[in-house]
Scaffold this active site. Structure first.
Site, mmCIF file in Angstrom:
data_model
loop_
_atom_site.group_PDB
_atom_site.id
_atom_site.type_symbol
_atom_site.label_atom_id
_atom_site.label_comp_id
_atom_site.label_asym_id
_atom_site.label_seq_id
_atom_site.Cartn_x
_atom_site.Cartn_y
_atom_site.Cartn_z
ATOM 1 N N CYS A 1 12.255 4.945 -7.421
ATOM 2 C CA CYS A 1 11.927 4.097 -6.764
ATOM 3 C C CYS A 1 12.934 3.439 -5.304
ATOM 4 C CB CYS A 1 10.943 2.852 -6.615
ATOM 5 S SG CYS A 1 10.172 2.149 -5.545
ATOM 6 N N LEU A 2 12.599 3.214 -4.170
ATOM 7 C CA LEU A 2 13.936 2.663 -3.874
ATOM 8 C C LEU A 2 13.906 1.358 -3.467
ATOM 9 C CD1 LEU A 2 12.990 4.851 -0.040
ATOM 10 C CD2 LEU A 2 14.906 4.372 -1.951
ATOM 11 N N GLN B 1 7.047 -2.262 1.265
ATOM 12 C CA GLN B 1 8.708 -2.365 0.612
ATOM 13 C C GLN B 1 9.178 -2.103 1.589
ATOM 14 O OE1 GLN B 1 8.219 2.421 -1.370
ATOM 15 N NE2 GLN B 1 9.717 1.210 -1.892
ATOM 16 N N HIS C 1 2.142 1.714 -4.822
ATOM 17 C CA HIS C 1 3.147 0.715 -4.508
ATOM 18 C C HIS C 1 1.384 -0.143 -3.202
ATOM 19 C CE1 HIS C 1 7.293 0.717 -4.197
ATOM 20 N NE2 HIS C 1 7.026 1.783 -4.430
HETATM 21 NI NI NI Z 1 8.630 3.318 -4.962
#
Ligand code: NI
Length: 169
Positions: A92-93, A50, A138
């Site tokens: 989710c970010l 991420q 992820h």
């Molecule tokens: Ni996430």
């Protein structure tokens, strides 16, 4: 250091992350940055892809830092067990502004390594079990929308594509 969080559609989020081989200062800096970035967001979990680092690492704190000793760091994780089923709203970010109900286990046990390279295990129920599976996804390039089916998935993907086209993503 707070690092920028990549958003859905960035290719770095959609590929399988690599195994960590070096347990050095660089790893410790990365772990510190990941926790700082997660808390600043704020979020309850963050995986290395991420922030554009293609390694099998995640951090989780379901208390958002409100309780000490609740920060979990896991490197090269693997599922030992997943049991039960819960259906709750999830976000989710990397997909800010969107939520959906996602089917997750009620209990999860994950093995991996700590920052020194020693074996460690995280066992979670409820929200922690949900977060564990979300972050594991992820590392394999999957986001929560990839677990949705049909129209639920399409609606989010289409809205994100529209935002991307208009430069608002
Ligand atoms: Ni996430």
């Amino acid at each position: 250091m707070i690092r920028p969080i990549l958003r859905y559609g960035d290719s770095a989020l959609h590929m399988r992350a690599r195994t960590v081989e070096k347990f050095d200062d660089e790893l410790r800096t990365l772990l510190r940055d990941m926790a700082e970035t997660m808390y600043a967001a704020p979020g309850i979990g963050l995986a290395a892809p991420q922030i554009g680092v293609p390694l099998r690492i995640f951090v989780i704190d379901v208390t958002l830092g409100k309780q000490t000793g609740e920060l979990h760091e896991l490197i090269n994780p693997a599922f030992v067990a997943c049991e039960g089923m819960q259906i709750e709203e999830e976000g989710c970010l990397s997909i800010p502004g969107f939520n959906a109900t996602v089917v997750r286990p009620t209990r999860a046990i994950v093995n991996g390594m700590d920052r020194e390279g020693n074996p460690t295990t995280i066992e979670g129920t409820g929200l922690l079990a949900r977060a564990l599976q979300h972050e594991m996804d992820h590392l394999d390039g999957a986001l929560f929308v990839d677990r949705l089916r049909g129209i639920k998935r399409e609606v989010i993907v289409r809205k994100v594509q529209k935002l991307r086209r208009s430069g608002k993503w």
